[in-house]
Design a protein around this motif. Structure first.
Motif, PDB file in Angstrom:
ATOM      1  N   THR A   3      34.257  49.164  48.733  1.00 44.43           N
ATOM      2  CA  THR A   3      35.071  48.137  48.070  1.00 44.43           C
ATOM      3  C   THR A   3      36.336  47.848  48.873  1.00 44.43           C
ATOM      4  O   THR A   3      36.810  46.711  48.884  1.00 44.43           O
ATOM      5  CB  THR A   3      35.443  48.574  46.640  1.00 44.43           C
ATOM      6  OG1 THR A   3      36.134  49.815  46.693  1.00 44.43           O
ATOM      7  CG2 THR A   3      34.218  48.692  45.770  1.00 44.43           C
ATOM      8  N   ASP A   4      36.872  48.849  49.544  1.00 48.29           N
ATOM      9  CA  ASP A   4      38.042  48.623  50.395  1.00 48.29           C
ATOM     10  C   ASP A   4      37.702  47.722  51.571  1.00 48.29           C
ATOM     11  O   ASP A   4      38.472  46.832  51.935  1.00 48.29           O
ATOM     12  CB  ASP A   4      38.598  49.953  50.918  1.00 48.29           C
ATOM     13  CG  ASP A   4      39.241  50.783  49.817  1.00 48.29           C
ATOM     14  OD1 ASP A   4      39.614  50.194  48.780  1.00 48.29           O
ATOM     15  OD2 ASP A   4      39.372  52.002  50.020  1.00 48.29           O
ATOM     16  N   ILE A   5      36.552  47.953  52.172  1.00 43.92           N
ATOM     17  CA  ILE A   5      36.119  47.138  53.318  1.00 43.92           C
ATOM     18  C   ILE A   5      35.880  45.702  52.867  1.00 43.92           C
ATOM     19  O   ILE A   5      36.304  44.754  53.536  1.00 43.92           O
ATOM     20  CB  ILE A   5      34.858  47.744  53.964  1.00 43.92           C
ATOM     21  CG1 ILE A   5      35.211  49.084  54.619  1.00 43.92           C
ATOM     22  CG2 ILE A   5      34.271  46.793  54.989  1.00 43.92           C
ATOM     23  CD1 ILE A   5      34.022  49.845  55.143  1.00 43.92           C
ATOM     24  N   VAL A   6      35.215  45.521  51.723  1.00 41.02           N
ATOM     25  CA  VAL A   6      34.944  44.174  51.206  1.00 41.02           C
ATOM     26  C   VAL A   6      36.253  43.471  50.858  1.00 41.02           C
ATOM     27  O   VAL A   6      36.450  42.288  51.163  1.00 41.02           O
ATOM     28  CB  VAL A   6      33.996  44.244  49.980  1.00 41.02           C
ATOM     29  CG1 VAL A   6      33.895  42.901  49.290  1.00 41.02           C
ATOM     30  CG2 VAL A   6      32.633  44.746  50.401  1.00 41.02           C
ATOM     31  N   SER A   7      37.178  44.179  50.243  1.00 37.66           N
ATOM     32  CA  SER A   7      38.472  43.613  49.879  1.00 37.66           C
ATOM     33  C   SER A   7      39.266  43.203  51.123  1.00 37.66           C
ATOM     34  O   SER A   7      39.837  42.112  51.167  1.00 37.66           O
ATOM     35  CB  SER A   7      39.262  44.629  49.058  1.00 37.66           C
ATOM     36  OG  SER A   7      40.540  44.129  48.769  1.00 37.66           O
ATOM     37  N   THR A   8      39.294  44.054  52.125  1.00 40.55           N
ATOM     38  CA  THR A   8      40.011  43.750  53.365  1.00 40.55           C
ATOM     39  C   THR A   8      39.365  42.572  54.083  1.00 40.55           C
ATOM     40  O   THR A   8      40.061  41.687  54.595  1.00 40.55           O
ATOM     41  CB  THR A   8      40.026  44.991  54.283  1.00 40.55           C
ATOM     42  OG1 THR A   8      40.606  46.090  53.571  1.00 40.55           O
ATOM     43  CG2 THR A   8      40.819  44.726  55.543  1.00 40.55           C
ATOM     44  N   THR A   9      38.043  42.543  54.127  1.00 42.04           N
ATOM     45  CA  THR A   9      37.334  41.442  54.761  1.00 42.04           C
ATOM     46  C   THR A   9      37.619  40.133  54.026  1.00 42.04           C
ATOM     47  O   THR A   9      37.840  39.095  54.653  1.00 42.04           O
ATOM     48  CB  THR A   9      35.814  41.715  54.789  1.00 42.04           C
ATOM     49  OG1 THR A   9      35.592  42.963  55.444  1.00 42.04           O
ATOM     50  CG2 THR A   9      35.080  40.619  55.513  1.00 42.04           C
ATOM     51  N   GLY A  10      37.632  40.171  52.721  1.00 42.56           N
ATOM     52  CA  GLY A  10      37.929  38.973  51.928  1.00 42.56           C
ATOM     53  C   GLY A  10      39.341  38.464  52.178  1.00 42.56           C
ATOM     54  O   GLY A  10      39.569  37.253  52.310  1.00 42.56           O
ATOM     55  N   MET A  11      40.300  39.378  52.234  1.00 44.01           N
ATOM     56  CA  MET A  11      41.686  38.965  52.505  1.00 44.01           C
ATOM     57  C   MET A  11      41.814  38.386  53.914  1.00 44.01           C
ATOM     58  O   MET A  11      42.502  37.394  54.116  1.00 44.01           O
ATOM     59  CB  MET A  11      42.629  40.154  52.334  1.00 44.01           C
ATOM     60  CG  MET A  11      42.901  40.499  50.887  1.00 44.01           C
ATOM     61  SD  MET A  11      44.261  41.644  50.647  1.00 44.01           S
ATOM     62  CE  MET A  11      43.730  43.067  51.578  1.00 44.01           C
ATOM     63  N   LEU A  12      41.137  38.988  54.883  1.00 42.29           N
ATOM     64  CA  LEU A  12      41.178  38.489  56.249  1.00 42.29           C
ATOM     65  C   LEU A  12      40.550  37.107  56.338  1.00 42.29           C
ATOM     66  O   LEU A  12      41.088  36.208  56.993  1.00 42.29           O
ATOM     67  CB  LEU A  12      40.464  39.469  57.186  1.00 42.29           C
ATOM     68  CG  LEU A  12      40.496  39.132  58.663  1.00 42.29           C
ATOM     69  CD1 LEU A  12      41.926  39.108  59.177  1.00 42.29           C
ATOM     70  CD2 LEU A  12      39.675  40.141  59.439  1.00 42.29           C
TER      71      LEU A  12
END
Length: 88
Positions: A3-12
């Motif tokens: 979920t951290d990776i998905v969240s960071t990717t979404g913000m990027l």
């Protein structure tokens, strides 16, 4: 962790989209700005940078040409030239 990776990717991805839209908007506004040389009587013939925020500008207005000095403190007319008419 995922979920951290998905969240960071979404913000990027959102950040990249915002930058792209800002770039497109600045290009559009630059082309369609109500100022500039679109058939007016005033034209900048040449411009020379002589220092930090200091320029010498050759400006044509009607039959006159002006040599201007610009800086952070203001604009000063250095010389005025009148166009000579030739009878040919």
């Amino acid at each position: 962790m995922i979920t951290d990776i998905v969240s960071t990717t979404g913000m990027l991805l959102a950040f990249v989209v915002i930058l792209f839209l800002a770039w497109q908007a600045s290009r559009y506004l630059g082309k369609n700005a109500p100022y500039g040389n679109k058939g007016g009587k005033m034209r900048i013939l040449e411009q020379l940078k002589v220092g930090n925020d200091q320029y010498i500008i050759l400006l044509k207005l009607d039959e006159n040409q002006y040599l201007l000095g610009t800086s952070q403190t203001g604009i000063q007319v250095l010389e005025r030239f009148k166009e000579e008419k030739t009878n040919e």
